[in-house]
Design an enzyme around this catalytic site. Structure first.
Site, PDB file in Angstrom:
ATOM      1  N   GLN A 131     -46.795  71.792 -29.661  1.00 47.92           N
ATOM      2  CA  GLN A 131     -45.636  71.036 -30.130  1.00 47.92           C
ATOM      3  C   GLN A 131     -45.191  70.034 -29.073  1.00 47.92           C
ATOM      4  OE1 GLN A 131     -41.754  72.985 -30.015  1.00 47.92           O
ATOM      5  NE2 GLN A 131     -41.449  72.449 -32.159  1.00 47.92           N
ATOM      6  N   GLY A 132     -45.200  68.750 -29.399  1.00 51.18           N
ATOM      7  CA  GLY A 132     -44.763  67.716 -28.474  1.00 51.18           C
ATOM      8  C   GLY A 132     -43.370  67.221 -28.799  1.00 51.18           C
ATOM      9  N   TYR A 133     -42.357  67.960 -28.381  1.00 43.85           N
ATOM     10  CA  TYR A 133     -40.965  67.594 -28.641  1.00 43.85           C
ATOM     11  C   TYR A 133     -40.230  67.222 -27.345  1.00 43.85           C
ATOM     12  CZ  TYR A 133     -40.579  68.984 -33.613  1.00 43.85           C
ATOM     13  OH  TYR A 133     -40.679  69.063 -34.981  1.00 43.85           O
ATOM     14  N   SER A 134     -39.989  68.210 -26.473  1.00 48.32           N
ATOM     15  CA  SER A 134     -39.144  68.016 -25.303  1.00 48.32           C
ATOM     16  C   SER A 134     -39.734  66.999 -24.323  1.00 48.32           C
ATOM     17  CB  SER A 134     -38.935  69.347 -24.571  1.00 48.32           C
ATOM     18  OG  SER A 134     -38.286  70.287 -25.405  1.00 48.32           O
ATOM     19  N   SER A 171     -45.787  74.302 -24.778  1.00 52.23           N
ATOM     20  CA  SER A 171     -46.432  75.620 -24.703  1.00 52.23           C
ATOM     21  C   SER A 171     -47.902  75.542 -25.072  1.00 52.23           C
ATOM     22  CB  SER A 171     -45.722  76.608 -25.631  1.00 52.23           C
ATOM     23  OG  SER A 171     -44.382  76.779 -25.260  1.00 52.23           O
ATOM     24  N   GLU A 253     -39.136  77.277 -36.799  1.00 54.42           N
ATOM     25  CA  GLU A 253     -39.354  77.810 -35.449  1.00 54.42           C
ATOM     26  C   GLU A 253     -38.309  78.862 -35.105  1.00 54.42           C
ATOM     27  OE1 GLU A 253     -39.938  76.258 -30.843  1.00 54.42           O
ATOM     28  OE2 GLU A 253     -39.083  74.906 -32.344  1.00 54.42           O
TER      29      GLU A 253
END
Length: 258
Positions: A131-134, A171, A253
């Site tokens: 997951q590429g969010y933060s 992660s 999530e």
């Protein structure tokens, strides 16, 4: 006997016949948890067999529709399956951010072509996602993200974005095959200028760096994008409306974590 009782009896019989004894033992290490993906090395033949049997039955994603790799079970039937697996101590056949987060978002926002193309490999454990969010400096304020995708129209290479930026706390990014990523595609609109993109972590320009915690190891990584080419076909929902997809995914999530 009710239909649900009959279903429970069928599930119990199937599990007794198909769940290897080794897959009924408690998890002893991270290697006992199957994440799948193109680089996954099975801990044992039993682990491989358990995933294959569950995937063929649709039990890795039991409540997904059958055309997308699921078993098409109702909520009540899915609960029975989980109860029966817990009864014999069966391990989860597959852990996957694709199952817990991306899959529900694709079912809600994806095109039919995207659902068929991405969901079936997720259900079979063939693609491992991250997951590429933060981003550094953004904290929980995701809409302040600065990773930017510039539109390029190339008569030879086709229409695409060139993505530059950085993600953090990604992660298992160093082990993932693909990433679902929030990318700013319009700098003039804070909330409606984000696009939800999908791309291969092996794409030139994508690099990762593990973040070591005080324990000496960690699942977290820094992820860098340097002129990463993403085809204009690889987005979910609408261009510049990726925040809608992102919020829906975050709801699933939280459900997974709880």
């Amino acid at each position: 006997m009710s239909d649900l009782d009959a279903f429970r009896a069928d599930v119990r019989a199937w599990l007794e016949e198909n769940c290897p004894a080794e897959m009924r033992e408690p998890v002893r290490s991270d290697e006992d948890i199957c994440w799948g993906g193109r680089n996954w090395v099975f801990q044992s033949e039993a682990q491989k067999l358990w995933l294959e049997r569950c995937a063929a039955k649709g039990y890795t994603v039991p409540d997904w529709p059958k055309p997308y790799g699921g078993a098409g079970l109702s909520a009540a039937e899915t609960k029975v399956l989980k109860q029966e697996m817990a009864r014999i101590g069966a391990r989860s056949p597959l852990n996957s951010f694709g199952i817990w987060m991306l899959g529900p978002a694709l079912l809600q926002f994806g095109t039919e072509e995207q659902k068929v193309h991405y969901l079936n490999p997720i259900a079979r454990g063939e693609i491992r996602w991250c997951q590429g969010y933060s981003e550094p400096g953004s904290g929980s304020d995701l809409v302040s993200l600065q990773t930017f995708g510039e539109e390029v129209s190339d008569p030879v290479g086709g229409d695409h974005w060139v993505v530059n930026g950085q993600k953090i706390w990604t992660s298992y990014a160093d082990k993932a095959d693909w990433i679902f990523c929030l990318v700013r595609t319009d700098k003039t609109n804070k909330y409606q200028g984000i696009t939800f993109m999908l791309f291969d972590m092996a794409t030139p320009g994508v690099t990762t760096k593990p973040i070591k915690l005080i324990s000496g190891n960690s699942p977290f990584c820094e992820t860098f994008f340097d002129d990463v080419v993403v085809p204009k076909t690889q987005y979910v929902g609408e261009i510049n409306r990726g925040w809608d997809v992102a919020k829906y995914l975050l709801g699933h999530e939280r459900e997974m974590i709880s």
